[in-house]
Scaffold this motif. Structure first.
Motif, PDB file in Angstrom:
ATOM      1  N   LYS A  97      -2.917  -3.526  -7.226  1.00  0.00           N
ATOM      2  CA  LYS A  97      -3.920  -2.940  -6.944  1.00  0.00           C
ATOM      3  C   LYS A  97      -5.058  -3.682  -6.878  1.00  0.00           C
ATOM      4  O   LYS A  97      -6.182  -3.803  -5.967  1.00  0.00           O
ATOM      5  N   GLU A  98      -5.253  -4.663  -7.876  1.00  0.00           N
ATOM      6  CA  GLU A  98      -6.395  -5.611  -8.053  1.00  0.00           C
ATOM      7  C   GLU A  98      -6.463  -6.715  -7.041  1.00  0.00           C
ATOM      8  O   GLU A  98      -7.363  -7.248  -6.760  1.00  0.00           O
TER       9      GLU A  98
ATOM     10  N   LEU B   1       2.161   2.016  -3.472  1.00  0.00           N
ATOM     11  CA  LEU B   1       1.223   2.139  -4.426  1.00  0.00           C
ATOM     12  C   LEU B   1       0.744   3.737  -3.975  1.00  0.00           C
ATOM     13  O   LEU B   1       0.775   4.326  -5.048  1.00  0.00           O
TER      14      LEU B   1
ATOM     15  N   LYS C 267      -2.421  -9.421  -0.610  1.00  0.00           N
ATOM     16  CA  LYS C 267      -1.191  -8.768  -0.923  1.00  0.00           C
ATOM     17  C   LYS C 267       0.061  -9.755  -0.993  1.00  0.00           C
ATOM     18  O   LYS C 267       0.954  -9.967  -1.557  1.00  0.00           O
TER      19      LYS C 267
ATOM     20  N   GLU D  40       0.665  -1.185   0.036  1.00  0.00           N
ATOM     21  CA  GLU D  40      -0.052  -0.012  -0.125  1.00  0.00           C
ATOM     22  C   GLU D  40       0.804   1.428  -0.061  1.00  0.00           C
ATOM     23  O   GLU D  40       0.407   2.367  -0.942  1.00  0.00           O
TER      24      GLU D  40
END
Length: 540
Positions: free
Chosen positions: A476-477, A21, A481, A18
């Motif tokens: 993201k998808e 990103l 994770k 995260e």
């Protein structure tokens, strides 16, 4: 080391992803341009006339998802180290006889893959037949030579003199050379002296013959573990002063010859020590105007981006500029297994390949954001990664370099050179066969797996769409994770074959100063009554 870096060592993977990103400014237009460029590179590589004996064809034929690939992996890892003929023959029999070497050979267009398949098939039938005892000595010698031939596909020469001679054809194609003197770590002072002499002699030899073109000056990579037999955190008080002096002597030798000097990446537990040595060189007035010093950064480490941020702080403080070789990392299997054996709280590396790719792009972007501090070098054979780098470099006027391993990615880099006019270099290992094995095994592990880009780019059955996947979008998808099959070290026995469901014993990473530091301080200050005396018959 700065605590902000140490805190990422075993950080939660989801939180790391995260954070990466969030750090990426990657809008739809940029992503579309990158995808188009990746498509174009892949299609042009597949359209290129393949060179006979290309190693990618061999790895595609004998990937690690096949019995044959695993058999070759075992042979490559062990055969050249076995001292006696009986054990070598037993290993060959075990690995060769059980595999079906003719499966898929008919579909291969590469003569090396065909020859290997047919030869190993004949070997397996001979070992399994009445002529086995007569044929074993010949087959054993042939297999040993075959493993050496496979290794030479990755190694430019056994000596620096041979490597320099072989490098001329690569320089003629526009490549800069970065030499790696093979050697995995000193076990004795004699080993360390041997490796030091090897580096020193190589620096002098290539320095005297270097190109006068600044952009194509050669370089050398140095493994710090090869320069001291006790290069580990527990021995830091003793080994660091010695290894700092040794590295500075080599660095001064390199700077006097105006060649690049790169500290190579090693296992995660050595990073803290390596950074202290880097800090020492960056702050030393003797190297004040030298910009050809650098360090390799592994994107699969959760600490990769914080490490680049920390290096940027050091460079600003010392008003310096340095080289960074960004790689994805070559010790992944070992890092996962070490964390499991020690019962650590988490892994120091990402468990999903897409997360490593995301980290790589985030690190590349950070390097381009600081052109006055870094000269970036990008080691990759992945067309999507190269496309992303070319996109990130659109407004960069300070220069960068794309780098491939010797023996890998030639077709892709031929296209990049022709179409993009990018500066390119080759990471070229140099060394004798007895130093080759660890390097060869890492290359087979990296590029023989079915997830490897090298393994898939020449396979027409693999869709271009899959090869050009954007890691930012994929991360993201992805809801999970962390890789679902790579559980935390404490949970590796919860569903074992015995159904015990036990929790793995927890351990401490004493190579992490954040762990060992407080523990040692407690030991030295604790007021614990103690008495030492010899025991005889159970009595003091």
């Amino acid at each position: 080391m700065d605590r902000t870096i140490s805190s990422y060592l075993y950080a939660d993977e989801a939180q790391c992803v995260e954070g990466l990103l969030t750090s990426r400014r990657w809008d739809g237009v940029v992503a579309a341009r990158t995808k188009k460029k990746a498509f174009d590179l892949i299609e042009k590589v597949r359209a290129e006339k393949r060179k006979a004996g290309e190693l990618e064809s061999f790895l595609q034929q004998y990937s690690l998802t096949t019995e044959e690939g695993v058999a070759l992996m075992c042979l490559a890892e062990a055969l050249l180290r076995i001292p006696d003929s009986a054990t070598a023959s037993a290993l060959i029999r075990d690995k060769v006889v059980a595999a079906n070497w003719l499966s898929g050979v008919g579909s291969s267009k590469d003569w090396v893959a065909k020859a290997a398949g047919v030869g190993l098939f004949v070997t397996s039938k001979t070992l399994d037949g009445v002529l086995s005892r007569m044929g074993e000595p010949l087959i054993r010698e042939a297999m040993i030579r075959a493993m050496r031939v496979l290794g030479t596909q990755f190694v430019l020469g056994e000596t620096i003199e041979e490597a320099e001679m072989n490098a001329q054809k690569l320089r003629d194609k526009g490549y800069r050379l970065s030499y790696d003197m093979l050697g995995e770590g000193a076990r004795t002072d004699d080993d360390a002296q041997h490796y030091y002499d090897s580096y020193h002699q190589a620096i002098g030899y290539i320095g005297q013959r270097r190109s006068r073109d600044n952009a194509r000056r050669p370089g050398i990579s140095v493994k710090l573990s090869a320069l001291h037999p006790r290069y580990k955190q527990a021995q830091a008080e003793h080994c660091l002063p010695e290894i700092m002096a040794t590295v500075k002597r080599l660095a001064l030798h390199a700077s006097s010859h105006q060649i690049a000097f790169m500290i190579d990446a090693e296992e995660t537990e050595r990073l803290e020590l390596s950074l202290k040595i880097v800090e020492s060189i960056l702050s030393d007035p003797m190297f004040e105007y030298w910009e050809d010093f650098g360090i390799a950064v592994q994107a699969y480490q959760k600490r990769a981006l914080p490490l680049i941020n920390r290096l940027a702080e050091l460079l600003r403080k010392n008003k310096r500029r340095m080289q960074i070789r960004l790689v994805k990392g070559a010790y992944w299997d070992r890092e996962i297994k070490r964390a499991q054996v020690l019962g650590l709280e988490d892994y120091p590396v990402f468990t999903r390949k897409v997360n490593t790719d995301l980290s790589y792009q985030a690190c590349a972007a950070r390097l381009f954001e600081n052109p006055g501090l870094f000269h970036p070098m990008f080691g990759t054979h992945n067309a999507q990664t190269i496309a992303a780098i070319l996109e990130l470099a659109r407004d960069n006027n300070y220069g960068f370099e794309l780098q491939r391993l010797y023996g890998m990615g030639e077709a892709l880099f031929d296209v990049v050179q022709r179409e993009e006019q990018a500066q390119v270099s080759i990471y070229a290992p140099v060394g004798a066969h007895n130093d080759l094995l660890p390097y060869l095994v890492r290359r087979l592990l990296e590029n023989g797996a079915n997830t490897s880009f090298v393994n898939k780019i020449l396979n027409p059955k693999t869709p271009v769409q899959q090869l050009a996947q954007d890691p930012v979008a994929a991360a993201k998808e992805s809801k999970a994770k962390r890789h679902p099959l790579i559980v935390l070290p404490k949970d590796i026995y919860k569903q074992d074959i015995y159904g015990s469901g036990r929790v793995n014993s927890s351990g401490m990473d004493l190579d992490d100063p954040a762990v060992s530091g407080p523990l040692l301080r407690y030991i030295t200050t604790a007021k614990i009554p103690s008495e030492a005396a010899p025991l005889i018959g159970g009595k003091a």
